[in-house]
Design an enzyme around this catalytic site. Sequence first.
Site, PDB file in Angstrom:
ATOM      1  N   GLY A 181       0.827  -1.195   0.000  1.00 49.04           N
ATOM      2  CA  GLY A 181       0.000   0.000   0.000  1.00 49.04           C
ATOM      3  C   GLY A 181       0.867   1.253   0.000  1.00 49.04           C
ATOM      4  O   GLY A 181       2.064   1.198  -0.316  1.00 49.04           O
ATOM      5  N   GLU A 202       3.011  -8.230  -1.300  1.00 50.90           N
ATOM      6  CA  GLU A 202       1.625  -7.775  -1.180  1.00 50.90           C
ATOM      7  C   GLU A 202       0.688  -8.957  -1.407  1.00 50.90           C
ATOM      8  O   GLU A 202       0.768  -9.626  -2.444  1.00 50.90           O
ATOM      9  CB  GLU A 202       1.343  -6.656  -2.192  1.00 50.90           C
ATOM     10  CG  GLU A 202      -0.120  -6.268  -2.322  1.00 50.90           C
ATOM     11  CD  GLU A 202      -0.770  -5.875  -1.010  1.00 50.90           C
ATOM     12  OE1 GLU A 202      -1.802  -6.487  -0.662  1.00 50.90           O
ATOM     13  OE2 GLU A 202      -0.248  -4.969  -0.321  1.00 50.90           O
ATOM     14  N   HIS A 439       1.555  26.251 -21.351  1.00 50.01           N
ATOM     15  CA  HIS A 439       2.473  25.378 -22.094  1.00 50.01           C
ATOM     16  C   HIS A 439       3.893  25.927 -21.948  1.00 50.01           C
ATOM     17  O   HIS A 439       4.103  27.130 -22.068  1.00 50.01           O
ATOM     18  CB  HIS A 439       2.086  25.352 -23.571  1.00 50.01           C
ATOM     19  CG  HIS A 439       3.064  24.605 -24.434  1.00 50.01           C
ATOM     20  ND1 HIS A 439       3.075  23.223 -24.497  1.00 50.01           N
ATOM     21  CD2 HIS A 439       4.061  25.035 -25.245  1.00 50.01           C
ATOM     22  CE1 HIS A 439       4.039  22.846 -25.330  1.00 50.01           C
ATOM     23  NE2 HIS A 439       4.650  23.933 -25.795  1.00 50.01           N
TER      24      HIS A 439
END
EC number: 1.8.1.4
Length: 462
Positions: A181, A202, A439
């Site tokens: 996690g 996990e 941008h």
Amino acid sequence: MANDASTVFDLVILGGGSGGYAAALRGAQLGLDVALIEKNKLGGTCLHNGCIPTKALLHAGEIADQARESEQFGIKTSFEGVDMAGVHKYKDDVIAGLYKGLQGLVASRKVTYIEGEGRLSSPTSVDVNGRRVQGRHVLLATGSVPKSLPGLEIDGNRIISSDHALVLDRVPKSAIVLGGGVIGVEFASAWKSFGAEVTVIEGLKHLVPVEDENSSKLLERAFRKRGIKFNLGTFFEKAEYTQDGVKVTLADGKEFEAEVLLVAVGRGPVSQGLGYEEAGVAMDRGYVLVDEYMRTNVPTISAVGDLVPTLQLAHVGFAEGILVAERLAGLKTVPIDYDGVPRVTYCHPEVASVGITEAKAKEIYGADKVVALKYNLAGNGKSKILKTAGEIKLVQVKDGAVVGVHMVGDRMGEQVGEAQLIYNWEALPAEVAQLIHAHPTQNEAMGEAHLALAGKPLHSHD
């Protein structure tokens, strides 16, 4: 127990972490007479043992990676190693500055701050330092501590929790991280950047399993590229000392060995022995149960933060604490939409999200009513400059609002603010598409993704 009956506070808060001190600051601002009780340091887990120190370690790791990899940008440097004493000084200086500022805030708001271990003694009082502190209302905000698994003892030596990992005086040569996690992948990422060999275990089928599956897969791909190993889908069986480290055995018999084992299987509420049950507060598995306004079943008691079964995030604690203070001050309050809370995992690359996953959206609205779009950061100029890979994935109800934004890539946590507005204001793709994004920025990728979802892609294929 001395009873100072001459002072009855409007609000007595047990716990000075994110939820507790947010309630104290907002309550005092609204004219409430507030007492704040904390047994350790003001600021709680987030400031001293969680959010802030872990992100400092991760940033130090990022600097180490940049030093190693600078030649790809035409800059020649030499990497001489990690000075953990220096890293800890940097981390501790950040914490100290924030801690001093927070102490000043609490003092300036005229909050009565009481340092000591408090215990709820009645629905309207807390005992601390031999004194009974009375309040018209009590807020429980005692937080959480690292959890372990049955039969797995965290000894602070070779089997450690996140608390121990934050003060480790060395970079382990190798580490097993039990739990994929947020806490697990953040430490795995930092340690790898510092030079450790890391394996994450996990039990569920993906890393960061609460995130959209696409985000999990992108993180797994990035971790493979970085050389971070992981084993998914098989649960832990046992851990034992070897001659110079730890051996972990999984339910399928597979074994892993390393110098240390970090147990990162979540955090559990701090509620035992604090008088909650004796005062009649309803609880479940150690959590205090509350309604959408953070009220317990006892009219004079509320609870917030990691103590209640909501998202274990500092900013959720802030919001819950503010909600309680405003409710007690008589303001109109709105329940928190937990799906609308931004979530960020600060590993490399970062994982960030707001809203619901594609799978959840299909479950709620039906598979034929859900549209998903992925915008690859390869089309984003600033991401190219930074040499980061990843995606922004949008989940939309067909012909309706965007209900999920899921992002993977360096600095994606900084894009989650706009994502939060998009979800919480129920924005249509066309409405976001008409906004002009600067941008070249990574934020531009958010605009480009919505342009594509609105049917008018610019720097992406139809």
